[in-house]
Design a protein around this motif. Structure first.
Motif, PDB file in Angstrom:
ATOM      1  N   ARG A 121       0.786  -1.236   0.000  1.00 26.43           N
ATOM      2  CA  ARG A 121       0.000   0.000   0.000  1.00 26.43           C
ATOM      3  C   ARG A 121       0.826   1.298   0.000  1.00 26.43           C
ATOM      4  N   ASP A 124       2.798   6.602  -3.306  1.00 29.50           N
ATOM      5  CA  ASP A 124       3.581   7.318  -4.321  1.00 29.50           C
ATOM      6  C   ASP A 124       2.711   8.164  -5.253  1.00 29.50           C
ATOM      7  N   GLN A 125       1.476   7.726  -5.517  1.00 27.71           N
ATOM      8  CA  GLN A 125       0.614   8.486  -6.434  1.00 27.71           C
ATOM      9  C   GLN A 125       0.102   9.780  -5.794  1.00 27.71           C
ATOM     10  N   THR A 162      -6.614   4.983  -7.650  1.00 30.50           N
ATOM     11  CA  THR A 162      -6.451   4.974  -6.192  1.00 30.50           C
ATOM     12  C   THR A 162      -7.536   5.822  -5.530  1.00 30.50           C
ATOM     13  N   VAL A 163      -8.182   5.231  -4.546  1.00 30.25           N
ATOM     14  CA  VAL A 163      -9.325   5.884  -3.894  1.00 30.25           C
ATOM     15  C   VAL A 163      -8.847   7.063  -3.038  1.00 30.25           C
ATOM     16  N   THR A 164      -8.015   6.798  -2.037  1.00 23.62           N
ATOM     17  CA  THR A 164      -7.569   7.912  -1.182  1.00 23.62           C
ATOM     18  C   THR A 164      -6.655   8.855  -1.958  1.00 23.62           C
ATOM     19  N   ASP A 304     -13.247  -4.890  -0.725  1.00 20.49           N
ATOM     20  CA  ASP A 304     -13.665  -4.881   0.685  1.00 20.49           C
ATOM     21  C   ASP A 304     -14.818  -5.843   0.971  1.00 20.49           C
ATOM     22  N   ILE A 326      -6.767  -6.232  -6.405  1.00 13.67           N
ATOM     23  CA  ILE A 326      -6.411  -4.898  -5.883  1.00 13.67           C
ATOM     24  C   ILE A 326      -5.231  -4.965  -4.904  1.00 13.67           C
TER      25      ILE A 326
HETATM   26  C1  LIG Z   1      -9.985   4.650   3.735  1.00  9.97           C
HETATM   27  C2  LIG Z   1     -10.340   4.027   2.428  1.00  9.97           C
HETATM   28  O1  LIG Z   1     -11.064   4.590   1.647  1.00  9.97           O
HETATM   29  N1  LIG Z   1      -9.866   2.782   2.214  1.00  9.97           N
HETATM   30  C3  LIG Z   1     -10.218   2.101   0.988  1.00  9.97           C
HETATM   31  C4  LIG Z   1      -9.301   2.572  -0.110  1.00  9.97           C
HETATM   32  O2  LIG Z   1      -7.961   2.321   0.308  1.00  9.97           O
HETATM   33  P1  LIG Z   1      -6.757   3.021  -0.485  1.00  9.97           P
HETATM   34  O3  LIG Z   1      -7.210   4.338  -0.989  1.00  9.97           O
HETATM   35  O4  LIG Z   1      -5.591   2.955   0.414  1.00  9.97           O
HETATM   36  O5  LIG Z   1      -6.567   2.043  -1.707  1.00  9.97           O
HETATM   37  P2  LIG Z   1      -6.127   2.464  -3.162  1.00  9.97           P
HETATM   38  O6  LIG Z   1      -7.326   2.627  -4.020  1.00  9.97           O
HETATM   39  O7  LIG Z   1      -5.220   3.645  -3.052  1.00  9.97           O
HETATM   40  O8  LIG Z   1      -5.281   1.212  -3.619  1.00  9.97           O
HETATM   41  C5  LIG Z   1      -5.495   0.520  -4.840  1.00  9.97           C
HETATM   42  C6  LIG Z   1      -4.194  -0.116  -5.284  1.00  9.97           C
HETATM   43  O9  LIG Z   1      -3.288   0.912  -5.691  1.00  9.97           O
HETATM   44  C7  LIG Z   1      -2.043   0.795  -5.039  1.00  9.97           C
HETATM   45  N2  LIG Z   1      -1.518   2.170  -4.815  1.00  9.97           N
HETATM   46  C8  LIG Z   1      -2.337   3.137  -4.299  1.00  9.97           C
HETATM   47  C9  LIG Z   1      -1.866   4.413  -4.105  1.00  9.97           C
HETATM   48  C10 LIG Z   1      -0.543   4.727  -4.442  1.00  9.97           C
HETATM   49  O10 LIG Z   1      -0.063   5.850  -4.302  1.00  9.97           O
HETATM   50  N3  LIG Z   1       0.237   3.747  -4.977  1.00  9.97           N
HETATM   51  C11 LIG Z   1      -0.212   2.470  -5.173  1.00  9.97           C
HETATM   52  O11 LIG Z   1       0.532   1.603  -5.639  1.00  9.97           O
HETATM   53  C12 LIG Z   1      -2.389   0.084  -3.708  1.00  9.97           C
HETATM   54  O12 LIG Z   1      -1.275  -0.524  -3.133  1.00  9.97           O
HETATM   55  C13 LIG Z   1      -3.453  -0.893  -4.190  1.00  9.97           C
HETATM   56  O13 LIG Z   1      -2.832  -2.022  -4.744  1.00  9.97           O
HETATM   57  O14 LIG Z   1      -9.598   1.874  -1.316  1.00  9.97           O
HETATM   58  C14 LIG Z   1      -9.393   0.448  -1.225  1.00  9.97           C
HETATM   59  C15 LIG Z   1      -9.682  -0.146  -2.603  1.00  9.97           C
HETATM   60  O15 LIG Z   1     -11.014  -0.020  -2.911  1.00  9.97           O
HETATM   61  C16 LIG Z   1     -10.279  -0.139  -0.135  1.00  9.97           C
HETATM   62  O16 LIG Z   1      -9.933  -1.493   0.037  1.00  9.97           O
HETATM   63  C17 LIG Z   1     -10.093   0.598   1.182  1.00  9.97           C
HETATM   64  O17 LIG Z   1     -11.098   0.193   2.090  1.00  9.97           O
END
Ligand SMILES: CC(=O)N[C@H]1[C@@H](OP(=O)(O)OP(=O)(O)OC[C@H]2O[C@@H](n3ccc(=O)[nH]c3=O)[C@H](O)[C@@H]2O)O[C@H](CO)[C@@H](O)[C@@H]1O
Ligand SMILES: C=C(OP(=O)(O)O)C(=O)O
Length: 417
Positions: A121, A124-125, A162-164, A304, A326
Motif C-alpha cells: 500500500r 507514491d501516487q 487509487t481511492v484515497t 472490501d 487490488i
Molecule cells: C480509507 C479508504 O477509503 N480505504 C479504501 C481505499 O484504500 P486506499 O485508498 O488505500 O486504496 P487504493 O485505491 O489507493 O489502492 C489501490 C491499489 O493501488 C495501489 N496504490 C495506491 C496508491 C498509491 O499511491 N500507490 C499504489 O501503488 C495500492 O497498493 C493498491 O494495490 O480503497 C481500497 C480499494 O477499494 C479499499 O480497500 C479501502 O477500504
C-alpha cells in the motif's frame, strides 16, 4: 483484549440500521481542514477509525464536537500541520490530511503509512500528484514533508486507480490556482460523497462520479452541512451473513444503487432481494450456490467484500474461484476459515473454494478489518462455538457489529480475556 464468542447455527430475522460509511466519513472529516468556517456533519459512524481521525484533527487545532452521529468541525484555529507516526500507523487514512493541509496552509508533515496486513500500500501516487501541482516534497525520517506557496492546477494521470489518492488530490485541487484535471480518478461512491460536500463548501468540480474530475480552484471554501453516505460495505457484510446462515432481514438507511455487482452476485447465489429508496430486504431459505468473481475498482466487485463472500462460498453448494486484483496479500482469512473446516486452496491471486456441508467452530484470529467480518460470518454459519481473537481490527471499521447482529437473532458475545 476483546474477543468475540460466536455460537453458530442461528437464522437472522428482523431489521438492521446501516451506519454512515467509514470510507466516506474519514476523507469528509479531513475536508474540515479546508475552511475556517464550520462544517456540520450527520450520519457519522461510531467507529475506532473515526475516533482516531477526530483525535488527529483535534491535535492539529481543528475544533470537533461529537454528539452521536452529528459532528461539528471548525478549522479557524489550526496551528499544527503534522500527522505523527503513532496515529498514522493505527489508521492509514491519516494520509488524507496531506492534501487539505498543504493546499490551505502551504505546508504539511505526514508520517509515511508503511505496509499493512493486506499489502504494501504505497502512497507514491499521492506524492506524484502533489508534486505535479508544484509541491516541494522531501521524505525525511519516515515523514512526507510537503511545501508549496500555492498549489497550481495541472493534468494528473495516476498510474493506477487509487481511492484515497483521488480524494487527497481532489481536496488539494479545490484551493489550487487554476484548473486541475484528475484522469484515471476513482469512481467509488465515497469519492463522490466527498466531492458533493466540497461543492457545498464552494468548490467548483465537474465530472463528479466519473474517471475524469475537473476542479477549478477557488481562493477559499466556506462552511456546509452534509450527511455521510450509507456504508455499502457494512450493508454487503450483513447481506452475506443472511446469505450464509439463512433468514429474512430488512437493512434500513442504505442504498441498493451503490451495490449493483454485489447484489447481482447474491442473486446468483440464490438470495431473494427486494429494495426501495433507502432499504434492502434480504431473504434466504436454502443453502447458497457458490459464486465466482474477481475484485476490481468501482463499479466492479469491491475488494472490501471479497472475504465476506468467501465465507458464504465456504458453506455453499459447489465450488468457486475468487480472484483478488487490488491488494497482493488479501487472503489472510483463508487459513482461519480452513481451521473451521472450510476447503480453500490458493493459486497465486486466486482462491479455489470447495463448498462443504458444515463448518465446525474453533478458535480463530482476525488479521485485518474485512477478514474479521468474514470470520464472524463463517462462525455464524458453523456448528458450535468460535472464539475470534484480535477483533480490534473489526472495531476499526464496524459500528457495533455484534450488537446489530445479535438484535436479529445471532448469538455473539464480546468477551474480555
Ligand atoms: C480509507 C479508504 O477509503 N480505504 C479504501 C481505499 O484504500 P486506499 O485508498 O488505500 O486504496 P487504493 O485505491 O489507493 O489502492 C489501490 C491499489 O493501488 C495501489 N496504490 C495506491 C496508491 C498509491 O499511491 N500507490 C499504489 O501503488 C495500492 O497498493 C493498491 O494495490 O480503497 C481500497 C480499494 O477499494 C479499499 O480497500 C479501502 O477500504
Ligand atoms: C482496507 C480497508 O480500510 P483501510 O483502507 O482504512 O485500511 C477496508 O475498509 O476494508
Amino acid at each position: 483484549m476483546d474477543k468475540l464468542l460466536v455460537e453458530g447455527g442461528k437464522r437472522l430475522m428482523g431489521e438492521i440500521s446501516i451506519s454512515g460509511a467509514k470510507n466516506a466519513a474519514l476523507p469528509i472529516l479531513c475536508a474540515g481542514l479546508l475552511t475556517a468556517d464550520s462544517v456540520q456533519l450527520d450520519n457519522v459512524p461510531d467507529l475506532h477509525d473515526v475516533t482516531t481521525m477526530l483525535k488527529l484533527l483535534r491535535q492539529m487545532g481543528l475544533r470537533a464536537e461529537q454528539d452521536g452521529a452529528h459532528v461539528l468541525l471548525n478549522g479557524r484555529a489550526i496551528d499544527k500541520l503534522e500527522a505523527p507516526y503513532e496515529m498514522v500507523k493505527t489508521m492509514r487514512a491519516s494520509i488524507l490530511v496531506l492534501g487539505p493541509l498543504l493546499s490551505r496552509f502551504g505546508e504539511a508533515k505526514v508520517s509515511l503509512p508503511g505496509g499493512c496486513a493486506i499489502g504494501s500500500r504505497p502512497v507514491d501516487q499521492h506524492i506524484k500528484g502533489l508534486q505535479a501541482m508544484g509541491a516541494d516534497i522531501a521524505i525525511e525520517a519516515g515523514y512526507i514533508h510537503a511545501k508549496a506557496k500555492r498549489l497550481k492546477g495541472t493534468r494528473i494521470v495516476t498510474d493506477m486507480i487509487t481511492v484515497t489518492g483521488t480524494e487527497n488530490l481532489l481536496m488539494a485541487a479545490t484551493l489550487a490556482e487554476g484548473e486541475t484535471v484528475l484522469e484515471n480518478a476513482a469512481r467509488e461512491p465515497e469519492v463522490t460523497d466527498l466531492a458533493n460536500l466540497l461543492v457545498k463548501m464552494g468548490a467548483k468540480i465537474d465530472g463528479i462520479g466519473s474517471d475524469r474530475i475537473v476542479v477549478h480552484g477557488v481562493e477559499t471554501l466556506h462552511g456546509a452541512s452534509h450527511a455521510v453516505i450509507a456504508d455499502r460495505i457494512e450493508t454487503g457484510t450483513f447481506l452475506c451473513a443472511v446469505a450464509a446462515v439463512g433468514g429474512d432481514v430488512v437493512l434500513k438507511n442504505t442504498r441498493a444503487d451503490i451495490l449493483d455487482v454485489v447484489l447481482d452476485k447474491l442473486r446468483e447465489a440464490g438470495v431473494i432481494l427486494t429494495s426501495g429508496e433507502d432499504w434492502i430486504r434480504v431473504q434466504m431459505a436454502a443453502r447458497p450456490k457458490a459464486v465466482s468473481f474477481r475484485t476490481t475498482e468501482y463499479p466492479g466487485f469491491p475488494t472490501d467484500m471479497q472475504a465476506q463472500f468467501m465465507a458464504m462460498n465456504c458453506v455453499a453448494e459447489g465450488s468457486s474461484r475468487v480472484t483478488e486484483t487490488i491488494f497482493e496479500n488479501r487472503f489472510m482469512h483463508v487459513q482461519e476459515m480452513n481451521r473451521l473446516g472450510a476447503s480453500i486452496s490458493i493459486e497465486g491471486s486466486t482462491a479455489i473454494i470447495e463448498g462443504v456441508d458444515r463448518l465446525v467452530g474453533a478458535p480463530v484470529m482476525a488479521t485485518d478489518l474485512r477478514a474479521s467480518a468474514s470470520l464472524v460470518i463463517a462462525a455464524m454459519a458453523a456448528q458450535g462455538q468460535t472464539l475470534i481473537d484480535r477483533i480490534y481490527h473489526l472495531d476499526r471499521g464496524y459500528d457495533r457489529m455484534e450488537v446489530k447482529l445479535s438484535a436479529v437473532g445471532a448469538n455473539i458475545q464480546r468477551v474480555r480475556q
